[in-house]
Design a protein around this motif. Structure first.
Motif, PDB file in Angstrom:
ATOM      1  N   ILE A   1       0.016  -0.265  -4.828  1.00  0.00           N
ATOM      2  CA  ILE A   1       0.191   0.805  -6.004  1.00  0.00           C
ATOM      3  C   ILE A   1      -0.768   1.808  -5.291  1.00  0.00           C
ATOM      4  N   LEU A   2      -0.009   2.924  -4.966  1.00  0.00           N
ATOM      5  CA  LEU A   2      -0.957   4.177  -4.301  1.00  0.00           C
ATOM      6  C   LEU A   2      -1.602   4.659  -5.143  1.00  0.00           C
ATOM      7  N   ASP A   3      -1.204   4.719  -6.638  1.00  0.00           N
ATOM      8  CA  ASP A   3      -1.957   5.523  -7.747  1.00  0.00           C
ATOM      9  C   ASP A   3      -3.436   4.925  -7.924  1.00  0.00           C
ATOM     10  N   LEU A   4      -3.742   3.756  -7.323  1.00  0.00           N
ATOM     11  CA  LEU A   4      -5.105   3.205  -7.424  1.00  0.00           C
ATOM     12  C   LEU A   4      -5.840   3.253  -6.435  1.00  0.00           C
ATOM     13  N   ALA A   5      -5.529   4.022  -5.472  1.00  0.00           N
ATOM     14  CA  ALA A   5      -6.079   4.397  -4.170  1.00  0.00           C
ATOM     15  C   ALA A   5      -6.751   5.789  -4.178  1.00  0.00           C
ATOM     16  N   PRO A   6      -7.909   5.973  -3.597  1.00  0.00           N
ATOM     17  CA  PRO A   6      -8.189   7.327  -3.289  1.00  0.00           C
ATOM     18  C   PRO A   6      -7.310   8.196  -2.362  1.00  0.00           C
ATOM     19  N   THR A   7      -7.595   9.484  -2.444  1.00  0.00           N
ATOM     20  CA  THR A   7      -6.780  10.106  -1.685  1.00  0.00           C
ATOM     21  C   THR A   7      -7.711  10.015  -0.116  1.00  0.00           C
TER      22      THR A   7
ATOM     23  N   CYS B   1      -4.923  -9.631  -8.509  1.00  0.00           N
ATOM     24  CA  CYS B   1      -6.182  -9.463  -7.892  1.00  0.00           C
ATOM     25  C   CYS B   1      -5.836  -8.155  -7.019  1.00  0.00           C
ATOM     26  N   LEU B   2      -6.898  -7.246  -7.346  1.00  0.00           N
ATOM     27  CA  LEU B   2      -6.904  -5.872  -6.747  1.00  0.00           C
ATOM     28  C   LEU B   2      -7.739  -6.028  -5.279  1.00  0.00           C
ATOM     29  N   LEU B   3      -6.743  -5.398  -4.438  1.00  0.00           N
ATOM     30  CA  LEU B   3      -7.222  -5.973  -3.020  1.00  0.00           C
ATOM     31  C   LEU B   3      -7.675  -4.298  -2.190  1.00  0.00           C
ATOM     32  N   CYS B   4      -8.825  -4.565  -1.739  1.00  0.00           N
ATOM     33  CA  CYS B   4      -9.261  -3.380  -0.633  1.00  0.00           C
ATOM     34  C   CYS B   4      -9.879  -4.086   0.448  1.00  0.00           C
TER      35      CYS B   4
ATOM     36  N   CYS C   1     -17.070   0.037  -3.724  1.00  0.00           N
ATOM     37  CA  CYS C   1     -15.652   0.111  -3.388  1.00  0.00           C
ATOM     38  C   CYS C   1     -14.873   0.661  -4.826  1.00  0.00           C
ATOM     39  N   HIS C   2     -13.875   1.337  -4.596  1.00  0.00           N
ATOM     40  CA  HIS C   2     -12.855   1.764  -5.659  1.00  0.00           C
ATOM     41  C   HIS C   2     -12.070   1.057  -6.357  1.00  0.00           C
ATOM     42  N   ARG C   3     -12.242  -0.297  -5.901  1.00  0.00           N
ATOM     43  CA  ARG C   3     -11.354  -1.388  -6.659  1.00  0.00           C
ATOM     44  C   ARG C   3     -12.264  -1.836  -7.903  1.00  0.00           C
ATOM     45  N   ARG C   4     -13.557  -1.779  -7.752  1.00  0.00           N
ATOM     46  CA  ARG C   4     -14.293  -2.118  -8.776  1.00  0.00           C
ATOM     47  C   ARG C   4     -14.378  -0.815  -9.985  1.00  0.00           C
ATOM     48  N   LEU C   5     -14.181   0.100  -9.337  1.00  0.00           N
ATOM     49  CA  LEU C   5     -14.144   1.306 -10.275  1.00  0.00           C
ATOM     50  C   LEU C   5     -12.668   1.699 -11.132  1.00  0.00           C
ATOM     51  N   VAL C   6     -11.724   1.150 -10.493  1.00  0.00           N
ATOM     52  CA  VAL C   6     -10.225   0.884 -11.122  1.00  0.00           C
ATOM     53  C   VAL C   6     -10.335  -0.157 -12.016  1.00  0.00           C
ATOM     54  N   ALA C   7     -11.012  -1.320 -11.744  1.00  0.00           N
ATOM     55  CA  ALA C   7     -11.356  -2.648 -13.198  1.00  0.00           C
ATOM     56  C   ALA C   7     -12.003  -2.058 -14.121  1.00  0.00           C
ATOM     57  N   GLU C   8     -12.904  -1.374 -14.046  1.00  0.00           N
ATOM     58  CA  GLU C   8     -13.944  -0.974 -14.806  1.00  0.00           C
ATOM     59  C   GLU C   8     -13.351   0.329 -15.658  1.00  0.00           C
TER      60      GLU C   8
END
Length: 148
Positions: free
Chosen positions: A67-73, A116-119, A127-134
């Protein structure tokens, strides 16, 4: 009463393939959601798109989605990696980005529950995966996050 969503996060660096796949299996993860811009990176051989998707299915019977929308640019990530901005700046800019993208409308609670969010980052602290979850927990208020 709203059902609690159990959401995991994991990074693939500093892990052997055995540790990585056993951790996902033991945690009963149902789907891995790849949250990086580039899913063909050479950082870990077992985490490249086609290989990872195959290994998850065959070894663990776990689904895979990118899911690209969950990634940073790429630009935002480069600015942080090249120390042009601090972590605090990155965090603010990334939170603004996912707010603008309205990621809470692009993923469903049903998809996230047991996923599970993977990075790549070994730990979730920077890490941005934590920011997505929060962020998603702030939007929905019913997510229990477990960092593997």
């Amino acid at each position: 009463m709203t059902k609690t969503i159990e959401l995991f996060t994991i990074g693939f660096t500093k892990k052997t393939a055995q540790d990585f796949f056993e951790n996902l299996t033991q945690s009963k993860v149902k789907c891995v959601i790849y949250t990086r811009v580039n899913n063909v990176s050479q950082l870990a051989g077992f985490a490249k798109k086609k290989d990872l998707e195959y290994f998850l299915k065959v070894i663990c019977n776990i689904g895979y989605i990118h899911i690209l929308d969950l990634a940073p640019t790429k630009e935002l990530l480069d600015d942080y990696k090249k120390k042009r901005i601090t972590w605090d700046d990155y965090e603010q800019k990334f939170n603004n980005l996912i707010t603008e993208r309205e990621i809470e409308k692009k993923v469903s609670p049903e998809l996230l529950d047991g996923s599970c969010l993977l990075c790549s980052e070994a730990k979730p602290h920077y890490c941005h995966r934590r920011l997505v979850a929060e962020y998603l927990n702030q939007q929905w208020g019913n997510i229990k996050v477990c960092h593997l």
